[in-house]
Design a protein around this motif. Structure first.
Motif, PDB file in Angstrom:
ATOM      1  N   THR A 186       0.836  -1.194   0.000  1.00 57.13           N
ATOM      2  CA  THR A 186       0.000   0.000   0.000  1.00 57.13           C
ATOM      3  C   THR A 186       0.873   1.246   0.000  1.00 57.13           C
ATOM      4  N   GLN A 187       1.903   1.236   0.813  1.00 58.75           N
ATOM      5  CA  GLN A 187       2.822   2.367   0.896  1.00 58.75           C
ATOM      6  C   GLN A 187       3.503   2.590  -0.446  1.00 58.75           C
ATOM      7  N   GLU A 188       3.903   1.526  -1.108  1.00 58.95           N
ATOM      8  CA  GLU A 188       4.567   1.645  -2.402  1.00 58.95           C
ATOM      9  C   GLU A 188       3.610   2.186  -3.461  1.00 58.95           C
ATOM     10  N   LEU A 189       2.345   1.795  -3.408  1.00 56.83           N
ATOM     11  CA  LEU A 189       1.363   2.315  -4.356  1.00 56.83           C
ATOM     12  C   LEU A 189       1.113   3.805  -4.155  1.00 56.83           C
ATOM     13  N   VAL A 190       1.125   4.256  -2.908  1.00 63.99           N
ATOM     14  CA  VAL A 190       0.911   5.671  -2.609  1.00 63.99           C
ATOM     15  C   VAL A 190       2.042   6.516  -3.177  1.00 63.99           C
ATOM     16  N   TYR A 191       3.275   6.048  -3.044  1.00 63.30           N
ATOM     17  CA  TYR A 191       4.438   6.829  -3.465  1.00 63.30           C
ATOM     18  C   TYR A 191       4.825   6.609  -4.923  1.00 63.30           C
ATOM     19  N   LYS A 192       4.153   5.724  -5.608  1.00 59.05           N
ATOM     20  CA  LYS A 192       4.528   5.364  -6.976  1.00 59.05           C
ATOM     21  C   LYS A 192       4.565   6.571  -7.919  1.00 59.05           C
ATOM     22  N   LYS A 193       3.720   7.567  -7.704  1.00 61.95           N
ATOM     23  CA  LYS A 193       3.658   8.741  -8.568  1.00 61.95           C
ATOM     24  C   LYS A 193       4.529   9.895  -8.075  1.00 61.95           C
ATOM     25  N   ASN A 194       5.192   9.721  -6.947  1.00 65.41           N
ATOM     26  CA  ASN A 194       6.058  10.750  -6.390  1.00 65.41           C
ATOM     27  C   ASN A 194       7.330  10.866  -7.223  1.00 65.41           C
ATOM     28  N   ASN A 195       7.736  12.089  -7.576  1.00 63.43           N
ATOM     29  CA  ASN A 195       8.926  12.293  -8.414  1.00 63.43           C
ATOM     30  C   ASN A 195      10.198  11.765  -7.765  1.00 63.43           C
ATOM     31  N   HIS A 196      10.337  11.928  -6.460  1.00 58.27           N
ATOM     32  CA  HIS A 196      11.534  11.441  -5.760  1.00 58.27           C
ATOM     33  C   HIS A 196      11.598   9.917  -5.810  1.00 58.27           C
ATOM     34  N   TYR A 197      10.454   9.301  -5.710  1.00 59.38           N
ATOM     35  CA  TYR A 197      10.375   7.836  -5.758  1.00 59.38           C
ATOM     36  C   TYR A 197      10.705   7.332  -7.167  1.00 59.38           C
ATOM     37  N   LYS A 198      10.263   8.071  -8.177  1.00 59.78           N
ATOM     38  CA  LYS A 198      10.455   7.654  -9.564  1.00 59.78           C
ATOM     39  C   LYS A 198      11.918   7.643 -10.003  1.00 59.78           C
ATOM     40  N   VAL A 199      12.736   8.549  -9.483  1.00 60.04           N
ATOM     41  CA  VAL A 199      14.123   8.629  -9.951  1.00 60.04           C
ATOM     42  C   VAL A 199      14.993   7.494  -9.412  1.00 60.04           C
ATOM     43  N   LEU A 200      14.555   6.850  -8.347  1.00 59.04           N
ATOM     44  CA  LEU A 200      15.323   5.740  -7.785  1.00 59.04           C
ATOM     45  C   LEU A 200      15.002   4.446  -8.523  1.00 59.04           C
ATOM     46  N   TYR A 201      15.926   3.515  -8.499  1.00 60.94           N
ATOM     47  CA  TYR A 201      15.629   2.179  -8.977  1.00 60.94           C
ATOM     48  C   TYR A 201      14.512   1.631  -8.102  1.00 60.94           C
ATOM     49  N   SER A 202      13.574   0.930  -8.713  1.00 60.26           N
ATOM     50  CA  SER A 202      12.372   0.520  -7.988  1.00 60.26           C
ATOM     51  C   SER A 202      12.687  -0.332  -6.755  1.00 60.26           C
ATOM     52  N   GLN A 203      13.631  -1.256  -6.887  1.00 62.81           N
ATOM     53  CA  GLN A 203      13.951  -2.105  -5.734  1.00 62.81           C
ATOM     54  C   GLN A 203      14.605  -1.307  -4.615  1.00 62.81           C
ATOM     55  N   ALA A 204      15.432  -0.320  -4.975  1.00 68.33           N
ATOM     56  CA  ALA A 204      16.062   0.528  -3.958  1.00 68.33           C
ATOM     57  C   ALA A 204      15.003   1.384  -3.265  1.00 68.33           C
ATOM     58  N   ALA A 205      14.065   1.944  -4.041  1.00 66.87           N
ATOM     59  CA  ALA A 205      13.002   2.769  -3.468  1.00 66.87           C
ATOM     60  C   ALA A 205      12.118   1.944  -2.536  1.00 66.87           C
ATOM     61  N   GLN A 206      11.790   0.727  -2.937  1.00 65.46           N
ATOM     62  CA  GLN A 206      10.976  -0.138  -2.098  1.00 65.46           C
ATOM     63  C   GLN A 206      11.697  -0.475  -0.798  1.00 65.46           C
ATOM     64  N   GLN A 207      12.995  -0.713  -0.892  1.00 63.61           N
ATOM     65  CA  GLN A 207      13.770  -1.029   0.310  1.00 63.61           C
ATOM     66  C   GLN A 207      13.804   0.161   1.262  1.00 63.61           C
ATOM     67  N   ILE A 208      13.906   1.370   0.721  1.00 63.76           N
ATOM     68  CA  ILE A 208      13.905   2.574   1.558  1.00 63.76           C
ATOM     69  C   ILE A 208      12.574   2.688   2.298  1.00 63.76           C
ATOM     70  N   LEU A 209      11.467   2.495   1.585  1.00 61.01           N
ATOM     71  CA  LEU A 209      10.152   2.574   2.225  1.00 61.01           C
ATOM     72  C   LEU A 209      10.000   1.523   3.315  1.00 61.01           C
ATOM     73  N   ARG A 210      10.488   0.330   3.058  1.00 60.96           N
ATOM     74  CA  ARG A 210      10.397  -0.735   4.068  1.00 60.96           C
ATOM     75  C   ARG A 210      11.243  -0.395   5.300  1.00 60.96           C
ATOM     76  N   THR A 211      12.404   0.186   5.080  1.00 59.74           N
ATOM     77  CA  THR A 211      13.277   0.552   6.194  1.00 59.74           C
ATOM     78  C   THR A 211      12.635   1.640   7.052  1.00 59.74           C
ATOM     79  N   VAL A 212      12.041   2.634   6.403  1.00 55.48           N
ATOM     80  CA  VAL A 212      11.363   3.707   7.143  1.00 55.48           C
ATOM     81  C   VAL A 212      10.185   3.150   7.922  1.00 55.48           C
ATOM     82  N   ALA A 213       9.399   2.282   7.287  1.00 55.22           N
ATOM     83  CA  ALA A 213       8.249   1.676   7.970  1.00 55.22           C
ATOM     84  C   ALA A 213       8.705   0.857   9.175  1.00 55.22           C
TER      85      ALA A 213
END
Length: 99
Positions: free
Chosen positions: A17-44
Motif C-alpha cells: 500500500t505504501q509503495e502504491l501511494v508513493y509510486k507517482k512521487n517524483n523522488h520515488y520515480k528517480v530511484l531504482y524501484s527495488q532501492a526505493a521499495q527497500q527505503i520505504l520498508r526501512t522507514v516503515a
C-alpha cells in the motif's frame, strides 16, 4: 503457524500500500524501484519500532522516552540499499548506479 502467516501477510499488504501511494512521487520515480521499495520498508520498520518503544514507555517498561527516528540533515548523505541485480562488475570493480 496461522498467526505468523496472518502477521506476515499484514506486513506485506502495508508495504505494498505504501509503495502504491508513493509510486507517482517524483523522488520515488528517480530511484531504482527495488532501492526505493527497500527505503520505504526501512522507514516503515523504523516507525514500527518507534511506536513499539512509545507503547513500552507508556506502560513503564522503559524509563527514557524514545525519540522519533532521525533522518539526514539538509545537504547530508543518505543511505540507499541496492539489490545485487542493480550492481555491475566492470574491470574488477563494482559499479553502483547513479541517481
Amino acid at each position: 503457524m496461522p498467526g505468523n502467516y496472518i502477521l506476515s501477510l499484514k506486513k506485506a499488504l502495508a508495504s505494498m500500500t505504501q509503495e502504491l501511494v508513493y509510486k507517482k512521487n517524483n523522488h520515488y520515480k528517480v530511484l531504482y524501484s527495488q532501492a526505493a521499495q527497500q527505503i520505504l520498508r526501512t522507514v516503515a520498520e523504523s516507525f514500527r519500532s518507534y511506536y513499539g518503544l512509545i507503547k513500552a514507555y507508556n506502560e513503564g517498561t522503559i524509563e527514557h522516552r524514545p525519540r522519533i527516528p532521525n533522518y539526514r540533515k539538509k545537504g547530508g548523505m543518505a543511505t540507499v540499499s541496492y539489490p545485487k541485480q542493480a550492481l555491475k562488475l566492470k574491470d574488477n570493480q563494482i559499479r553502483v548506479p547513479r541517481l
